[in-house]
Design a protein around this motif. Structure first.
Motif, PDB file in Angstrom:
ATOM      1  N   HIS A 173      -2.225  -8.333   0.563  1.00 39.18           N
ATOM      2  CA  HIS A 173      -1.535  -9.222  -0.361  1.00 39.18           C
ATOM      3  C   HIS A 173      -0.955  -8.426  -1.526  1.00 39.18           C
ATOM      4  O   HIS A 173      -1.356  -7.284  -1.791  1.00 39.18           O
ATOM      5  CB  HIS A 173      -2.520 -10.277  -0.866  1.00 39.18           C
ATOM      6  N   PRO A 174       0.006  -8.988  -2.246  1.00 39.21           N
ATOM      7  CA  PRO A 174       0.572  -8.283  -3.401  1.00 39.21           C
ATOM      8  C   PRO A 174      -0.510  -7.933  -4.415  1.00 39.21           C
ATOM      9  O   PRO A 174      -1.512  -8.654  -4.542  1.00 39.21           O
ATOM     10  CB  PRO A 174       1.565  -9.304  -3.973  1.00 39.21           C
ATOM     11  N   LEU A 217       0.823  -1.199   0.000  1.00 39.54           N
ATOM     12  CA  LEU A 217       0.000   0.000   0.000  1.00 39.54           C
ATOM     13  C   LEU A 217       0.862   1.257   0.000  1.00 39.54           C
ATOM     14  O   LEU A 217       0.590   2.220  -0.717  1.00 39.54           O
ATOM     15  CB  LEU A 217      -0.923  -0.025   1.229  1.00 39.54           C
ATOM     16  N   GLN A 218       1.915   1.216   0.791  1.00 38.44           N
ATOM     17  CA  GLN A 218       2.806   2.376   0.873  1.00 38.44           C
ATOM     18  C   GLN A 218       3.529   2.629  -0.449  1.00 38.44           C
ATOM     19  O   GLN A 218       3.730   3.781  -0.847  1.00 38.44           O
ATOM     20  CB  GLN A 218       3.816   2.157   2.006  1.00 38.44           C
ATOM     21  N   GLN A 219       3.907   1.554  -1.117  1.00 39.44           N
ATOM     22  CA  GLN A 219       4.588   1.712  -2.401  1.00 39.44           C
ATOM     23  C   GLN A 219       3.669   2.351  -3.438  1.00 39.44           C
ATOM     24  O   GLN A 219       4.076   3.244  -4.194  1.00 39.44           O
ATOM     25  CB  GLN A 219       5.080   0.365  -2.918  1.00 39.44           C
ATOM     26  N   ALA A 220       2.418   1.890  -3.466  1.00 39.02           N
ATOM     27  CA  ALA A 220       1.457   2.469  -4.408  1.00 39.02           C
ATOM     28  C   ALA A 220       1.257   3.953  -4.132  1.00 39.02           C
ATOM     29  O   ALA A 220       1.206   4.773  -5.056  1.00 39.02           O
ATOM     30  CB  ALA A 220       0.130   1.726  -4.327  1.00 39.02           C
ATOM     31  N   GLN A 221       1.159   4.303  -2.844  1.00 40.97           N
ATOM     32  CA  GLN A 221       0.978   5.704  -2.481  1.00 40.97           C
ATOM     33  C   GLN A 221       2.191   6.534  -2.893  1.00 40.97           C
ATOM     34  O   GLN A 221       2.054   7.646  -3.406  1.00 40.97           O
ATOM     35  CB  GLN A 221       0.739   5.841  -0.978  1.00 40.97           C
ATOM     36  N   ALA A 222       3.384   5.994  -2.683  1.00 45.64           N
ATOM     37  CA  ALA A 222       4.598   6.716  -3.047  1.00 45.64           C
ATOM     38  C   ALA A 222       4.680   6.971  -4.544  1.00 45.64           C
ATOM     39  O   ALA A 222       5.264   7.959  -4.988  1.00 45.64           O
ATOM     40  CB  ALA A 222       5.823   5.932  -2.582  1.00 45.64           C
ATOM     41  N   GLU A 223       4.063   6.080  -5.330  1.00 38.57           N
ATOM     42  CA  GLU A 223       4.082   6.216  -6.783  1.00 38.57           C
ATOM     43  C   GLU A 223       2.862   6.968  -7.301  1.00 38.57           C
ATOM     44  O   GLU A 223       2.663   7.063  -8.519  1.00 38.57           O
ATOM     45  CB  GLU A 223       4.172   4.831  -7.419  1.00 38.57           C
ATOM     46  N   VAL A 227      -5.154  -3.314  -7.743  1.00 40.20           N
ATOM     47  CA  VAL A 227      -6.076  -4.078  -6.908  1.00 40.20           C
ATOM     48  C   VAL A 227      -5.264  -4.918  -5.932  1.00 40.20           C
ATOM     49  O   VAL A 227      -4.520  -5.810  -6.339  1.00 40.20           O
ATOM     50  CB  VAL A 227      -6.998  -4.975  -7.752  1.00 40.20           C
ATOM     51  N   LEU A 228      -5.402  -4.596  -4.630  1.00 40.85           N
ATOM     52  CA  LEU A 228      -4.697  -5.317  -3.577  1.00 40.85           C
ATOM     53  C   LEU A 228      -5.706  -6.140  -2.781  1.00 40.85           C
ATOM     54  O   LEU A 228      -6.572  -5.574  -2.099  1.00 40.85           O
ATOM     55  CB  LEU A 228      -3.995  -4.348  -2.612  1.00 40.85           C
ATOM     56  N   PRO A 229      -5.654  -7.464  -2.859  1.00 38.17           N
ATOM     57  CA  PRO A 229      -6.511  -8.269  -1.988  1.00 38.17           C
ATOM     58  C   PRO A 229      -6.177  -7.996  -0.525  1.00 38.17           C
ATOM     59  O   PRO A 229      -5.006  -7.834  -0.156  1.00 38.17           O
ATOM     60  CB  PRO A 229      -6.166  -9.706  -2.380  1.00 38.17           C
ATOM     61  N   PHE A 230      -7.217  -7.922   0.301  1.00 37.41           N
ATOM     62  CA  PHE A 230      -7.045  -7.599   1.717  1.00 37.41           C
ATOM     63  C   PHE A 230      -7.890  -8.548   2.551  1.00 37.41           C
ATOM     64  O   PHE A 230      -9.075  -8.720   2.305  1.00 37.41           O
ATOM     65  CB  PHE A 230      -7.466  -6.149   1.984  1.00 37.41           C
ATOM     66  N   THR A 231      -7.251  -9.203   3.526  1.00 34.26           N
ATOM     67  CA  THR A 231      -7.973 -10.106   4.419  1.00 34.26           C
ATOM     68  C   THR A 231      -7.630  -9.794   5.870  1.00 34.26           C
ATOM     69  O   THR A 231      -6.597  -9.191   6.160  1.00 34.26           O
ATOM     70  CB  THR A 231      -7.615 -11.579   4.126  1.00 34.26           C
ATOM     71  N   ALA A 265      -6.756  10.203  -7.732  1.00 34.97           N
ATOM     72  CA  ALA A 265      -5.953  11.085  -6.872  1.00 34.97           C
ATOM     73  C   ALA A 265      -4.901  10.309  -6.088  1.00 34.97           C
ATOM     74  O   ALA A 265      -4.192  10.888  -5.255  1.00 34.97           O
ATOM     75  CB  ALA A 265      -6.869  11.849  -5.918  1.00 34.97           C
ATOM     76  N   GLY A 266      -4.808   8.998  -6.326  1.00 35.39           N
ATOM     77  CA  GLY A 266      -3.783   8.199  -5.674  1.00 35.39           C
ATOM     78  C   GLY A 266      -4.154   7.721  -4.294  1.00 35.39           C
ATOM     79  O   GLY A 266      -3.278   7.375  -3.491  1.00 35.39           O
ATOM     80  N   ARG A 267      -5.457   7.653  -4.004  1.00 38.48           N
ATOM     81  CA  ARG A 267      -5.901   7.218  -2.678  1.00 38.48           C
ATOM     82  C   ARG A 267      -6.299   5.746  -2.716  1.00 38.48           C
ATOM     83  O   ARG A 267      -6.411   5.127  -3.778  1.00 38.48           O
ATOM     84  CB  ARG A 267      -7.063   8.093  -2.209  1.00 38.48           C
ATOM     85  N   ALA A 268      -6.516   5.191  -1.519  1.00 41.94           N
ATOM     86  CA  ALA A 268      -6.925   3.791  -1.393  1.00 41.94           C
ATOM     87  C   ALA A 268      -8.375   3.730  -0.943  1.00 41.94           C
ATOM     88  O   ALA A 268      -8.798   4.495  -0.070  1.00 41.94           O
ATOM     89  CB  ALA A 268      -6.035   3.066  -0.387  1.00 41.94           C
ATOM     90  N   ILE A 269      -9.128   2.794  -1.509  1.00 37.70           N
ATOM     91  CA  ILE A 269     -10.531   2.665  -1.152  1.00 37.70           C
ATOM     92  C   ILE A 269     -10.873   1.208  -0.893  1.00 37.70           C
ATOM     93  O   ILE A 269     -10.432   0.305  -1.600  1.00 37.70           O
ATOM     94  CB  ILE A 269     -11.439   3.255  -2.258  1.00 37.70           C
TER      95      ILE A 269
END
Length: 307
Positions: free
Chosen positions: A255-256, A115-121, A236-240, A192-196
């Motif tokens: 997850h990756p 998640l942090q890598q995606a935000q940094a990019e 798309v990052l799977p999250f559990t 805008a580079g955010r996560a939802i």
């Protein structure tokens, strides 16, 4: 959406019983975590006896999805699932009212670097989640570590809606609550580079869905995940999340990101999503929300699966 604001109308006598119930719940949830787990299991046992309709739906889902299990094994799984739902009631209150410090001690987060890598990019992220019974507390714990926007549907009771939104949004002061039908707003935050947070694992009808197998059963599966990823230019990052059996808290796993997604067709994407749903649910079936009629919408001519 704007932040929830208290209204004097919430003090009307018709809301007094709800305020009383919420106050009692606030008192109970101050108990130690281990005690709340016990109370939750007891509450789940009571629900198993009293909630006949939900019990029948959950039992039918387990029968459909795990035909290889014996009747005794499915019955034990049903009991464990209702215990998990009972605990979820207190987890909801914990996420609303526990101090941030007390709540944070229960979190064991893995994969946050994705998640942090995606935000940094500057890349938007769809956290592809599932409707586990730990949904509420999982979102709260992750929200303490990273700003997460969420899809939202207003509750019919304005007092409960106020308390729920206030409890959820305190973990994410910078978060945005997006109406579930507001596609334009969702795409805007992704670009805008955010996560939802987004969960594609329920039956939303045939209109925006394709029928693809889930546990070997044709299931109406929304195509929105592919559309949002493509139009929002998002990963798309799977999250559990998992309630740990030793009582030490919760494991949150990011997850990756899915590679080559969206793919060549929406059908292929839906197949891929449902394969992941099967895998994640099979690893933790007692903590999944089986009381939802996942196979309510049927292909043309197919018989109904719920009485």
């Amino acid at each position: 959406m704007d932040r929830p604001q208290f209204s004097p109308a919430f003090l009307h006598p018709r809301f007094w019983l709800l305020w009383l119930g919420l106050g009692l719940l606030w008192l109970v949830v101050q108990l130690p975590y281990a005690a709340l787990l016990v109370l939750g299991r007891l509450g789940g046992a009571a629900m198993l006896r009293l909630a006949g309709s939900r019990r029948r739906i959950a039992a039918r889902n387990l029968e459909l999805c795990f035909p290889h299990l014996s009747e005794k094994q499915r019955k034990a799984l049903l009991h464990a699932n209702f215990a998990s739902m009972g605990i979820a009631f207190f987890e909801m209150a914990m996420s609303w009212w526990w101090s941030r410090e007390r709540l944070a001690r229960l979190a064991h987060v893995e994969g946050i670097e994705h998640l942090q890598q995606a935000q940094a990019e500057g890349q938007g992220v769809i956290l592809m989640a599932l409707h586990f019974t730990t949904l509420e507390i999982g979102a709260a714990l992750l929200g303490q570590r990273h700003t997460i926007d969420g899809m939202y549907r207003e509750h019919k009771n304005p007092v409960f809606d106020y308390v729920q939104r206030r409890g959820r949004e305190r973990h994410n002061r910078d978060a945005t609550a997006i109406e579930r039908e507001d596609v334009r707003a969702m795409l805007k935050v992704l670009r805008a580079g955010r996560a939802i947070w987004y969960a594609p694992d329920q039956d939303y009808g045939a209109k925006q869905s394709l029928f693809v197998p889930l546990f070997g059963i044709p299931a109406a599966t929304v195509t929105a995940t592919s559309k949002f990823a493509r139009l929002g230019r998002a990963r798309v990052l799977p999250f559990t999340q998992e309630r740990l059996a030793d009582g030490s808290g919760y494991r949150l796993t990011l997850h990756p990101p899915l590679t080559d997604f969206p793919g060549d067709s929406e059908e292929a994407d839906c197949l891929r999503i449902n394969a992941w749903v099967e895998q994640a649910v099979s690893q933790l079936p007692e903590q999944y929300l089986w009381a939802h009629r996942r196979f309510k919408t049927r292909p043309p001519g197919a018989p109904k699966l719920y009485s």
